[in-house]
Design a protein around this motif. Structure first.
Motif, PDB file in Angstrom:
ATOM      1  N   THR A 172      -5.950-109.029 -22.310  1.00 40.16           N
ATOM      2  CA  THR A 172      -5.115-109.778 -21.379  1.00 40.16           C
ATOM      3  C   THR A 172      -5.105-109.030 -20.046  1.00 40.16           C
ATOM      4  N   THR A 173      -4.742-109.733 -18.988  1.00 39.96           N
ATOM      5  CA  THR A 173      -4.659-109.068 -17.689  1.00 39.96           C
ATOM      6  C   THR A 173      -3.591-107.980 -17.710  1.00 39.96           C
ATOM      7  N   ASP A 174      -2.514-108.181 -18.457  1.00 40.44           N
ATOM      8  CA  ASP A 174      -1.483-107.148 -18.568  1.00 40.44           C
ATOM      9  C   ASP A 174      -2.016-105.903 -19.272  1.00 40.44           C
ATOM     10  N   GLN A 175      -2.803-106.077 -20.324  1.00 40.23           N
ATOM     11  CA  GLN A 175      -3.382-104.923 -21.022  1.00 40.23           C
ATOM     12  C   GLN A 175      -4.312-104.142 -20.098  1.00 40.23           C
ATOM     13  N   LEU A 176      -5.122-104.849 -19.321  1.00 42.00           N
ATOM     14  CA  LEU A 176      -6.024-104.180 -18.394  1.00 42.00           C
ATOM     15  C   LEU A 176      -5.243-103.403 -17.343  1.00 42.00           C
ATOM     16  N   LEU A 177      -4.202-104.000 -16.807  1.00 44.43           N
ATOM     17  CA  LEU A 177      -3.401-103.348 -15.775  1.00 44.43           C
ATOM     18  C   LEU A 177      -2.654-102.145 -16.327  1.00 44.43           C
ATOM     19  N   GLU A 178      -2.103-102.274 -17.531  1.00 47.21           N
ATOM     20  CA  GLU A 178      -1.332-101.177 -18.133  1.00 47.21           C
ATOM     21  C   GLU A 178      -2.168 -99.925 -18.353  1.00 47.21           C
ATOM     22  N   SER A 179      -3.485-100.050 -18.385  1.00 46.38           N
ATOM     23  CA  SER A 179      -4.346 -98.886 -18.566  1.00 46.38           C
ATOM     24  C   SER A 179      -4.472 -98.069 -17.282  1.00 46.38           C
ATOM     25  N   MET A 180      -3.871 -98.563 -16.174  1.00 45.03           N
ATOM     26  CA  MET A 180      -3.957 -97.885 -14.874  1.00 45.03           C
ATOM     27  C   MET A 180      -2.552 -97.672 -14.311  1.00 45.03           C
ATOM     28  N   GLY A 212       2.121-101.648  -7.521  1.00 44.87           N
ATOM     29  CA  GLY A 212       2.396-103.080  -7.527  1.00 44.87           C
ATOM     30  C   GLY A 212       1.158-103.956  -7.590  1.00 44.87           C
ATOM     31  N   VAL A 213       0.012-103.382  -7.922  1.00 45.33           N
ATOM     32  CA  VAL A 213      -1.218-104.162  -8.089  1.00 45.33           C
ATOM     33  C   VAL A 213      -1.026-105.133  -9.248  1.00 45.33           C
ATOM     34  N   ARG A 214      -1.535-106.336  -9.084  1.00 45.24           N
ATOM     35  CA  ARG A 214      -1.520-107.336 -10.155  1.00 45.24           C
ATOM     36  C   ARG A 214      -2.941-107.796 -10.406  1.00 45.24           C
ATOM     37  N   ILE A 215      -3.302-107.998 -11.674  1.00 49.86           N
ATOM     38  CA  ILE A 215      -4.584-108.585 -12.057  1.00 49.86           C
ATOM     39  C   ILE A 215      -4.313-110.043 -12.376  1.00 49.86           C
ATOM     40  N   ASP A 216      -4.959-110.946 -11.645  1.00 48.13           N
ATOM     41  CA  ASP A 216      -4.709-112.380 -11.812  1.00 48.13           C
ATOM     42  C   ASP A 216      -5.671-113.032 -12.799  1.00 48.13           C
ATOM     43  N   SER A 217      -6.918-112.613 -12.800  1.00 45.10           N
ATOM     44  CA  SER A 217      -7.904-113.122 -13.759  1.00 45.10           C
ATOM     45  C   SER A 217      -8.983-112.063 -13.915  1.00 45.10           C
ATOM     46  N   ALA A 218      -9.590-112.037 -15.103  1.00 40.50           N
ATOM     47  CA  ALA A 218     -10.570-110.985 -15.366  1.00 40.50           C
ATOM     48  C   ALA A 218     -11.644-111.462 -16.327  1.00 40.50           C
ATOM     49  N   ALA A 244     -12.646-101.307 -10.941  1.00 38.05           N
ATOM     50  CA  ALA A 244     -12.761-100.564 -12.208  1.00 38.05           C
ATOM     51  C   ALA A 244     -12.646-101.502 -13.404  1.00 38.05           C
ATOM     52  N   VAL A 245     -11.763-102.488 -13.319  1.00 35.67           N
ATOM     53  CA  VAL A 245     -11.648-103.472 -14.403  1.00 35.67           C
ATOM     54  C   VAL A 245     -12.959-104.242 -14.532  1.00 35.67           C
ATOM     55  N   CYS A 246     -13.550-104.613 -13.404  1.00 34.89           N
ATOM     56  CA  CYS A 246     -14.837-105.320 -13.433  1.00 34.89           C
ATOM     57  C   CYS A 246     -15.908-104.456 -14.098  1.00 34.89           C
ATOM     58  N   ALA A 247     -15.971-103.185 -13.727  1.00 33.61           N
ATOM     59  CA  ALA A 247     -16.945-102.279 -14.348  1.00 33.61           C
ATOM     60  C   ALA A 247     -16.681-102.167 -15.844  1.00 33.61           C
ATOM     61  N   PHE A 248     -15.429-101.972 -16.233  1.00 35.03           N
ATOM     62  CA  PHE A 248     -15.051-101.841 -17.641  1.00 35.03           C
ATOM     63  C   PHE A 248     -15.507-103.050 -18.451  1.00 35.03           C
ATOM     64  N   LEU A 249     -15.315-104.241 -17.891  1.00 33.35           N
ATOM     65  CA  LEU A 249     -15.680-105.464 -18.618  1.00 33.35           C
ATOM     66  C   LEU A 249     -17.194-105.667 -18.710  1.00 33.35           C
TER      67      LEU A 249
END
Length: 140
Positions: free
Chosen positions: A8-16, A23-29, A65-70
Motif C-alpha cells: 500500500t502507499t502507506d506501507q511504502l511511506l512508513e518505510s521512510m 509531510g511527504v505523501r505517496i498518492d500512487s505507486a 526511491a519508491v520507484c526504484a524499490f518497485l
C-alpha cells in the motif's frame, strides 16, 4: 523480472521516517510511475518563504526511491549512489507534485527521473538519481 508483492502507499511511506516527518505523501505507486506530493508549510521554508530546496529534494528522493524499490528483483535492496537536482522556480504556497519514472532498471543499477510541479502545473525541479541494486545477502 519477477515483481515484488503489492504494497500500500502507506506501507511504502512508513518505510521512510524522514519523509513522514516532512509531510511527504505517496498518492500512487507502481513500477512504471510513482506519484506523491508535499504541501507548503512555514516549517519547511527558507528565510524568504519559499519551500527549502532540501525539502524539495527529499520529496523527489523519497518518491524516486519508491520507484526504484518497485523495480528491484525480489529480495534485493537499494541505496542511492548519486542524485542531482535542477531547481527551476520557487514554491511559496500550495503543494508540489512529484512524478518518478524509471529511465533504466538493470542488474546493478536503477536510474530514476523525478519531475516536480506546482499547483498551476509549472515545472519546479527535475531530479535524476542512480540507485544501486543490492542482492540479498546469504544467511549464515
Amino acid at each position: 523480472m519477477t515483481t515484488r508483492p503489492a504494497y500500500t502507499t502507506d506501507q511504502l511511506l512508513e518505510s521512510m521516517p524522514l519523509a513522514v516527518t516532512l509531510g511527504v505523501r505517496i498518492d500512487s505507486a507502481g513500477p512504471a510511475a510513482v506519484e506523491g506530493h508535499l504541501d507548503h508549510s512555514a516549517a519547511l521554508t527558507t528565510l524568504g518563504g519559499a519551500l527549502h530546496g532540501g525539502a524539495l529534494m527529499a520529496l523527489a528522493d523519497s518518491v524516486g526511491a519508491v520507484c526504484a524499490f518497485l523495480n528491484l528483483p525480489p529480495d534485493a535492496t537499494t541505496t542511492t549512489l548519486e542524485s542531482k537536482t535542477n531547481f527551476l522556480r520557487a514554491v511559496r504556497e500550495g503543494s508540489v507534485r512529484a512524478t518518478a519514472r524509471p529511465l533504466h532498471a538493470g542488474r546493478t543499477s536503477i536510474v530514476v527521473e523525478t519531475d516536480l510541479h506546482d499547483d498551476r502545473g509549472r515545472h519546479i525541479a527535475r531530479t535524476t538519481q542512480t540507485q544501486a541494486v543490492l542482492p540479498a545477502r546469504p544467511t549464515a
